[in-house]
Design an enzyme around this catalytic site. Sequence first.
Site, PDB file in Angstrom:
ATOM      1  N   GLU A 269       0.823  -1.207   0.000  1.00  0.00           N
ATOM      2  CA  GLU A 269       0.000   0.000   0.000  1.00  0.00           C
ATOM      3  C   GLU A 269       0.862   1.264   0.000  1.00  0.00           C
ATOM      4  OE1 GLU A 269      -2.425   0.009   3.445  1.00  0.00           O
ATOM      5  OE2 GLU A 269      -3.382  -1.909   3.038  1.00  0.00           O
ATOM      6  N   PRO A 270       1.630   1.536  -1.039  1.00  0.00           N
ATOM      7  CA  PRO A 270       2.417   2.768  -1.053  1.00  0.00           C
ATOM      8  C   PRO A 270       1.515   3.992  -1.132  1.00  0.00           C
ATOM      9  CG  PRO A 270       2.436   1.756  -3.217  1.00  0.00           C
ATOM     10  CD  PRO A 270       1.762   0.769  -2.290  1.00  0.00           C
ATOM     11  N   GLY A 271       1.834   4.991  -0.370  1.00  0.00           N
ATOM     12  CA  GLY A 271       1.128   6.267  -0.423  1.00  0.00           C
ATOM     13  C   GLY A 271       2.146   7.378  -0.580  1.00  0.00           C
ATOM     14  N   ARG A 272       2.867   7.645   0.514  1.00  0.00           N
ATOM     15  CA  ARG A 272       3.889   8.696   0.513  1.00  0.00           C
ATOM     16  C   ARG A 272       4.867   8.527  -0.655  1.00  0.00           C
ATOM     17  NH1 ARG A 272       5.906  11.456   4.888  1.00  0.00           N
ATOM     18  NH2 ARG A 272       4.814  10.010   6.286  1.00  0.00           N
ATOM     19  N   CYS A 338       0.079  33.358  14.303  1.00  0.00           N
ATOM     20  CA  CYS A 338       0.549  33.902  15.584  1.00  0.00           C
ATOM     21  C   CYS A 338       0.942  32.769  16.527  1.00  0.00           C
ATOM     22  CB  CYS A 338      -0.547  34.767  16.210  1.00  0.00           C
ATOM     23  SG  CYS A 338       0.012  35.694  17.655  1.00  0.00           S
ATOM     24  N   TYR A 367       0.647  14.216   2.355  1.00  0.00           N
ATOM     25  CA  TYR A 367       0.230  14.771   3.649  1.00  0.00           C
ATOM     26  C   TYR A 367       0.462  16.279   3.728  1.00  0.00           C
ATOM     27  CZ  TYR A 367       0.404   9.814   4.539  1.00  0.00           C
ATOM     28  OH  TYR A 367       0.222   8.450   4.440  1.00  0.00           O
TER      29      TYR A 367
END
Length: 408
Positions: A269-272, A338, A367
């Site tokens: 399951e590659p994502g990044r 801030c 992400y």
Amino acid sequence: MTRVRRLADWDRDRLLDLAAEHGTPLYVQDLGRVRENYRRIERAFPDASVMYAAKAHTGRAVLSTLLDAGADIECAAAGELQRAIEAGADPNTLQYTAVNPPANDLDYAADLGAEHPGLTITAGALDTFDRLAERGYDGRVAIRVNPGIGTGHHEKVATGADAKFGIPADRVADVAADVADRFDLVGIHAHVGSGVLHDDLDDHCRAVGVVADLAREAATAADTSLEFLDIGGGFGVPYREEADPLDMMTVGERVREAVGDLDVTLKVEPGRYVVTDAGLILTTVNTRKETEAATVVGVDASLATLIRPAMFDAYHPIRNVTAPDRKPEPVSVGGPCCTSADVFCTDRPLARPEREDVLAIGMAGAYGYELANQFHSQPRPAEVVLDGEQTRVARQRETLADVTRLEN
């Protein structure tokens, strides 16, 4: 095909044109690079089923590109299931990984599975299986297991050793026997961690070996043959310029050795890995302030645009796109929020930034937009996608009216 795309590899003139046409802060995602990264995974795991982990970047353009390339989609929330379907995914090919799922999410997934019996629901708590049974669901399921070994770039993503994720190893056999009585148990799943590079590979493969052993135990206890072993993703991308990229062919070989002779389909399951270096943020310098402590460079991007440095102390490369050849000097780059957490780098050498310069913040494809928010009531940025010579707006820039649109 390079194994990692650095900031200097992007077309400088094109980036400046994008900033001028669409304004900043601006997310840019290169679909051609997304395809290249996916193909590299395919070559490393030729006999595996490759699913894209949607949570890394759920933009429709990215999902559609990967579906067209042949990827399946793994989803961790009902909204991701909906996005995948709207991008063109067949619900029968989707896998839903439920982690403490809200009732509405579980309702959605159970109803979707009743209508599309090819859907697979993965759960890491016996309670979740009970909740599925209460909804009348008796379809395809996988058990998420906890191997007790976590790896990755930060403790907050080392999921393999986090009690939040998965059935403890010593309970897997009993849970498998129970689950197989009530559902169609088709697989075992684990995700060890995120951002795995070469230094983490030994631990990662050791965890994969443990998960493969747990799959054997589960199949025996449930008296069934499993369809797949899903080892999750976690393959890392070197955010720092001096770090070496993964050799995915080596990773594929090591993972297959760890799985051993288990007679199942391997899922990854590659994502990044697929989207990180395919994306960046363009931001404009609006303030330059020299003090005894530091030279502060203010930009229009903020932690609302990219929260990873504040949340994970994450490093992202930064480049002066307007004037990359100016003499470097140490500067701290921060946004308009801030809080002292709204900083992208501290005392980092950059080609001297001046007001109105365009800077690029790299490795922002994963992400990045997914964690963008409206802190300080800031509208979320626009996103453009590149596909060869073509450019189009994938997400419109929010307006101030959008910030309050849902309020009564």
